[in-house]
Design a protein around this motif. Sequence first.
Motif, short mmCIF file in Angstrom:
data_model
loop_
_atom_site.label_atom_id
_atom_site.label_comp_id
_atom_site.label_asym_id
_atom_site.label_seq_id
_atom_site.Cartn_x
_atom_site.Cartn_y
_atom_site.Cartn_z
N MET A 50 44.38 45.25 42.45
CA MET A 50 43.57 44.08 42.13
C MET A 50 44.13 42.79 42.73
O MET A 50 43.46 41.76 42.69
CB MET A 50 43.39 43.95 40.62
CG MET A 50 42.44 45.00 40.07
SD MET A 50 42.28 44.99 38.28
CE MET A 50 41.61 43.38 38.00
N LYS A 51 45.33 42.85 43.30
CA LYS A 51 45.84 41.68 44.02
C LYS A 51 45.04 41.43 45.29
O LYS A 51 44.96 40.32 45.77
CB LYS A 51 47.32 41.86 44.35
CG LYS A 51 48.21 41.78 43.14
CD LYS A 51 49.66 41.91 43.53
CE LYS A 51 50.53 41.79 42.29
NZ LYS A 51 51.95 41.87 42.61
N THR A 52 44.45 42.50 45.82
CA THR A 52 43.68 42.41 47.07
C THR A 52 42.19 42.61 46.85
O THR A 52 41.38 41.87 47.40
CB THR A 52 44.19 43.47 48.07
OG1 THR A 52 45.58 43.31 48.25
CG2 THR A 52 43.48 43.36 49.39
N LEU A 53 41.84 43.60 46.05
CA LEU A 53 40.43 43.96 45.85
C LEU A 53 39.80 43.14 44.75
O LEU A 53 40.49 42.74 43.80
CB LEU A 53 40.32 45.45 45.50
CG LEU A 53 40.86 46.43 46.53
CD1 LEU A 53 40.86 47.84 45.99
CD2 LEU A 53 40.05 46.34 47.81
N PRO A 54 38.50 42.90 44.83
CA PRO A 54 37.81 42.20 43.74
C PRO A 54 37.90 43.01 42.44
O PRO A 54 37.88 44.25 42.46
CB PRO A 54 36.36 42.12 44.21
CG PRO A 54 36.37 42.41 45.66
CD PRO A 54 37.59 43.22 45.93
N MET A 55 38.02 42.30 41.33
CA MET A 55 38.19 42.94 40.04
C MET A 55 37.07 43.93 39.73
O MET A 55 37.33 45.06 39.31
CB MET A 55 38.25 41.91 38.91
CG MET A 55 38.42 42.53 37.54
SD MET A 55 38.11 41.42 36.18
CE MET A 55 36.36 41.18 36.30
#
Length: 104
Positions: A50-55
Amino acid sequence: MAWISLVLAGICEMFGVMMINKVNKERTWQALVLLIIGFSASFIFLAYAMKTLPMGTAYAVWTGIGASGGALLSMIFYGESKDWKRLLFIAMILGAAVGLKLIS
């Protein structure tokens, strides 16, 4: 790397679900420790993804892998129904997860 982490989170989620069943059947401390390890690893991998991908995408894929994987494992290991309708809807869940990957 985030997608790999997300898939690992889903696999750990599947493991955690299997351990819930084991804890309910055996009531051993080893099964409880494995349950805690499985879900802890799942949350750690999910948080990293989730640091990179949308929640919303990460959560949907994570729950899709966990839910469909748990259902498939229960069919394999615990003799639950393998009705074609059930398999169809599991395939739809996995297809939605792949679709989210393709558009992200």
